[in-house]
Design a protein around this motif. Structure first.
Motif, short mmCIF file in Angstrom:
data_model
loop_
_atom_site.label_atom_id
_atom_site.label_comp_id
_atom_site.label_asym_id
_atom_site.label_seq_id
_atom_site.Cartn_x
_atom_site.Cartn_y
_atom_site.Cartn_z
N GLU A 70 -10.49 13.21 -1.61
CA GLU A 70 -10.36 12.67 -2.96
C GLU A 70 -10.94 13.63 -3.99
OE1 GLU A 70 -11.54 10.99 -0.33
OE2 GLU A 70 -9.87 9.60 -0.01
N LEU A 79 -2.16 8.64 -7.55
CA LEU A 79 -1.83 7.59 -6.57
C LEU A 79 -3.03 6.81 -6.08
CD1 LEU A 79 0.69 9.53 -4.30
CD2 LEU A 79 1.21 7.92 -6.14
N LEU A 80 -4.22 7.34 -6.28
CA LEU A 80 -5.39 6.70 -5.69
C LEU A 80 -5.75 5.41 -6.41
CD1 LEU A 80 -7.67 9.78 -4.87
CD2 LEU A 80 -6.01 8.60 -3.43
N ASN A 81 -6.38 4.50 -5.66
CA ASN A 81 -6.82 3.24 -6.25
C ASN A 81 -7.63 3.53 -7.52
OD1 ASN A 81 -5.75 2.11 -3.96
ND2 ASN A 81 -7.73 1.74 -2.96
N GLN A 82 -7.29 2.78 -8.61
CA GLN A 82 -7.97 2.95 -9.90
C GLN A 82 -7.82 4.38 -10.45
OE1 GLN A 82 -9.82 1.06 -7.31
NE2 GLN A 82 -8.56 -0.52 -8.25
N ILE A 83 -6.77 5.07 -10.07
CA ILE A 83 -6.48 6.45 -10.51
C ILE A 83 -7.77 7.26 -10.69
CG2 ILE A 83 -4.22 5.90 -11.53
CD1 ILE A 83 -5.51 6.19 -14.32
N ILE A 84 -8.58 7.29 -9.63
CA ILE A 84 -9.87 7.98 -9.77
C ILE A 84 -9.73 9.48 -9.97
CG2 ILE A 84 -11.50 6.35 -8.75
CD1 ILE A 84 -11.14 7.84 -6.08
N TYR A 133 -0.22 4.52 -14.80
CA TYR A 133 0.10 4.39 -13.39
C TYR A 133 1.60 4.16 -13.22
CZ TYR A 133 0.25 3.52 -8.53
OH TYR A 133 0.57 3.66 -7.20
N ARG A 141 -4.74 8.31 4.15
CA ARG A 141 -5.77 7.35 4.53
C ARG A 141 -5.79 6.13 3.63
NH1 ARG A 141 -11.72 9.99 4.36
NH2 ARG A 141 -11.90 10.57 2.18
N GLN A 142 -5.31 6.26 2.41
CA GLN A 142 -5.26 5.08 1.55
C GLN A 142 -4.06 4.19 1.85
OE1 GLN A 142 -6.10 5.00 -2.90
NE2 GLN A 142 -3.91 4.60 -2.89
N TYR A 143 -2.89 4.81 2.02
CA TYR A 143 -1.66 4.02 2.15
C TYR A 143 -1.26 3.74 3.60
CZ TYR A 143 -0.44 4.59 -2.79
OH TYR A 143 -0.41 4.54 -4.15
N SER A 151 1.38 -1.63 -2.91
CA SER A 151 0.03 -1.35 -2.47
C SER A 151 -0.08 -1.84 -1.03
CB SER A 151 -1.01 -2.04 -3.35
OG SER A 151 -1.19 -3.39 -2.98
N ASN A 180 -5.47 -2.49 -7.05
CA ASN A 180 -4.97 -1.21 -6.58
C ASN A 180 -3.47 -1.09 -6.87
OD1 ASN A 180 -7.52 -0.92 -5.54
ND2 ASN A 180 -6.94 -1.35 -3.42
N GLN A 181 -3.09 0.07 -7.44
CA GLN A 181 -1.69 0.33 -7.79
C GLN A 181 -1.15 -0.71 -8.78
OE1 GLN A 181 -2.57 0.65 -4.19
NE2 GLN A 181 -3.07 2.66 -5.01
N ILE A 182 -2.01 -1.28 -9.58
CA ILE A 182 -1.65 -2.29 -10.61
C ILE A 182 -0.49 -3.18 -10.14
CG2 ILE A 182 -2.60 -0.99 -12.57
CD1 ILE A 182 0.33 -0.31 -13.40
N ILE A 183 -0.66 -3.77 -8.96
CA ILE A 183 0.45 -4.57 -8.42
C ILE A 183 0.75 -5.82 -9.24
CG2 ILE A 183 0.55 -3.81 -6.01
CD1 ILE A 183 -1.30 -6.18 -5.30
N GLY A 192 3.54 1.45 -16.93
CA GLY A 192 2.31 1.00 -16.27
C GLY A 192 1.14 1.82 -16.79
N TYR A 225 -3.30 2.28 -16.73
CA TYR A 225 -4.54 1.88 -16.07
C TYR A 225 -5.73 2.28 -16.93
CZ TYR A 225 -8.20 0.73 -12.99
OH TYR A 225 -9.34 0.14 -12.50
N LEU A 239 -14.12 2.96 -14.86
CA LEU A 239 -13.04 3.60 -14.11
C LEU A 239 -13.44 4.00 -12.69
CD1 LEU A 239 -11.81 5.75 -17.14
CD2 LEU A 239 -10.85 3.59 -16.34
#
Lengths: 330, 330
Positions: A49, A82-87, A104, A142-144, A309, B84-87, B102, B104, B307
């Motif tokens: 990451e 693509l990462l959770n919360q666009i970190i 996103y 590893r995330q998806y 997700s 996650n991924q603003i579902i 979208g 974030y 964030l």
């Protein structure tokens, strides 16, 4: 019908780009065009990451520097990943003291961020904006999907998330590639639930946006030197060509997909590349170079995104997808 | 210095709003103003995430209907959420055949989506846009913290994620609340690592944006009837007042925080409410009502976002935060 296609009367332009890509990616066609070729996909960082975030910072900084500008001249950074919360984007933005709009759109982010940046420039709200995104194979896996350590077998319809990032400096004036219009996509879901078959899931969204674009503009496919989709891969590209052909639009002669062309055939990636970095790297290296040297004059850049997700898939949902199109002219 | 503050010369306006909130939320001040009060926080759905998505769809539809419009008249939907991924936003957008952007910005999403929607309207690219966001206590808890079933003790500095959603219909013309300017925030990180203390983490970002706004516009605090932050909570609000006061700007007399006012004191939520739904519900019910009935003429709406992700915190990172400000005038 709501208006999907917008025209930029002041024609914001891309005056500089920057790109970075991983070792596997640089063996293919983009290897000759990419600004920074990584020799180590960890980019000197301790986690995947952090490597992804560093790539994104690298191209944001690169686009600014290549334009001959300083950070404090930039009005807006539009970015996502693509990462959770666009970190990756948020932490990259922390390094720059620039107003930040997080977006996103999954793998459609390069087109979405370009369209948003161009809108702020076109409206006179900014003189300089950076649009950037990226992805990393290992952080996405590893995330998806599964941790790499599991050694899970990949099915033949799968694609390989690109390790790379790309950024564009969008300006009010200057020499470069003009952004003349954009068609913002709707969410399209044909009910595909196979999370290993993103190409099939995203192709209907790409078709929907491309058809909407030509309907709104009244242009012909032949008006474009290239209609380039983001990361449909080989199978998804064939489905896109079928879907548009069925609706009376034959894009076969002018269509190329970034995911389909990014890897050499001898690489073990099945249908090709994917990920937000896929179209970002190809646009900001290969296509930019071809446009600046006169090989391509007018390009429809259509980045595609799968908006799922692990939670939505786990709850039995199908995969909603989107595609945004941006018209680039030289 | 890059330009953070933008002025909307065509003054897009909010011609209708819609809001929904959970049972706990409706016991407080917003209960009298919210459009739909849930009697069941599951909203008839089988999962928390689906309930959150349904709330978001509900207010998007509500804003369109309350404006007397039909879905096919809307040009753009700008939305995002905390998942996650603003579902929630992506799956809600699937229900509407509208171009979707979208975004974030975590809990700053209501301000970010309003600013982006206003920019598209102001530039003449859209006649009607919807800006919306929401959150759900239970989906946020299990994604960011612990499964509810664990019964984890909440520390005194914690806040309670609001179950609710709010949406605004932004139009080129019509009677309503004018959006006259916006200050887009930078990512600010004071090094706070306590994921239970969002107020302390976000207060410096709110201070940074508020200070930038008054610096750019040359306005006085007294020019506003209200400076309303998103979800700093009681502790975060005190920190914000300190930080701005230290820089010579006394906002004490005009400042209110949505998170601080949303719950009754007898509720067991410590510092107050949080979540993207917090400021979305308060803005699109209570504040909207006060503005339309003449109680408030000019409001600076400053939604704040943290964030972070569980991955970034797990890798030892501190919490980067952001705040976007939107000027609302009646």
């Amino acid at each position: 019908m709501g208006n999907q296609t917008i025209y930029f009367k002041n024609q914001p332009r891309i005056i500089a780009v920057s790109s970075i890509a991983g070792t596997k990616e640089c063996k293919g066609i983009i290897g000759r065009y990419v600004e920074t070729a990584l020799s180590d996909d960890m980019f000197g960082e301790s986690t995947f990451e952090k490597a992804e975030c560093k790539m994104l910072s690298h191209v944001i900084d690169g686009a600014i520097t290549n334009a001959g500008l300083k950070r404090d001249q930039i009005d807006i950074l539009v970015s996502g990943d693509l990462l959770n919360q666009i970190i990756s984007a948020s932490f990259a933005a922390r390094d720059f003291s620039i107003s930040f709009l997080g977006v996103y759109g999954a793998c459609s982010t390069m087109a979405e961020s370009l369209a948003v940046a161009a809108t702020f420039i076109d409206g006179g709200h900014a003189n300089y904006a950076v649009a950037a995104t990226g992805s990393h194979f290992a952080s996405a896996e590893r995330q998806y999907r599964y941790p790499l350590e599991l050694g899970t077998t990949r099915p033949p319809q799968s694609q390989w998330t690109v390790t790379g990032a790309g950024g564009a400096l969008v300006a009010k004036e200057g020499d470069g590639i003009r952004i003349t219009a954009a068609t913002l996509g709707k969410v399209v879901d044909y009910g595909v639930t196979d999370v290993n078959n993103m190409g099939a899931a995203m192709a209907p969204a790409a078709a929907d946006t491309i058809l909407a674009h030509f309907r709104a503009t009244g242009e012909d496919v032949a008006d474009y030197d290239l209609i380039v989709t983001g990361d449909l891969g080989a199978l998804g590209s064939r489905i896109l060509k079928d879907l548009t052909w069925e609706k009376g639009l034959d894009i076969s002669a002018n269509h190329v997909d970034c995911g389909e062309i990014i890897y050499n055939v001898i690489e073990d990636e099945f249908q090709g590349g994917s990920g937000a970095g896929c179209s970002a790297v190809v646009l900001n290296s290969y296509i930019h170079s071809k446009m600046m040297t006169g090989g391509l004059k007018k390009v429809l850049f259509v980045a595609t995104g799968a908006l799922l997700s692990t939670v939505s898939s786990g709850q039995g949902e199908s995969i909603p997808c989107i595609a945004h199109a941006v018209v680039l002219e030289r």
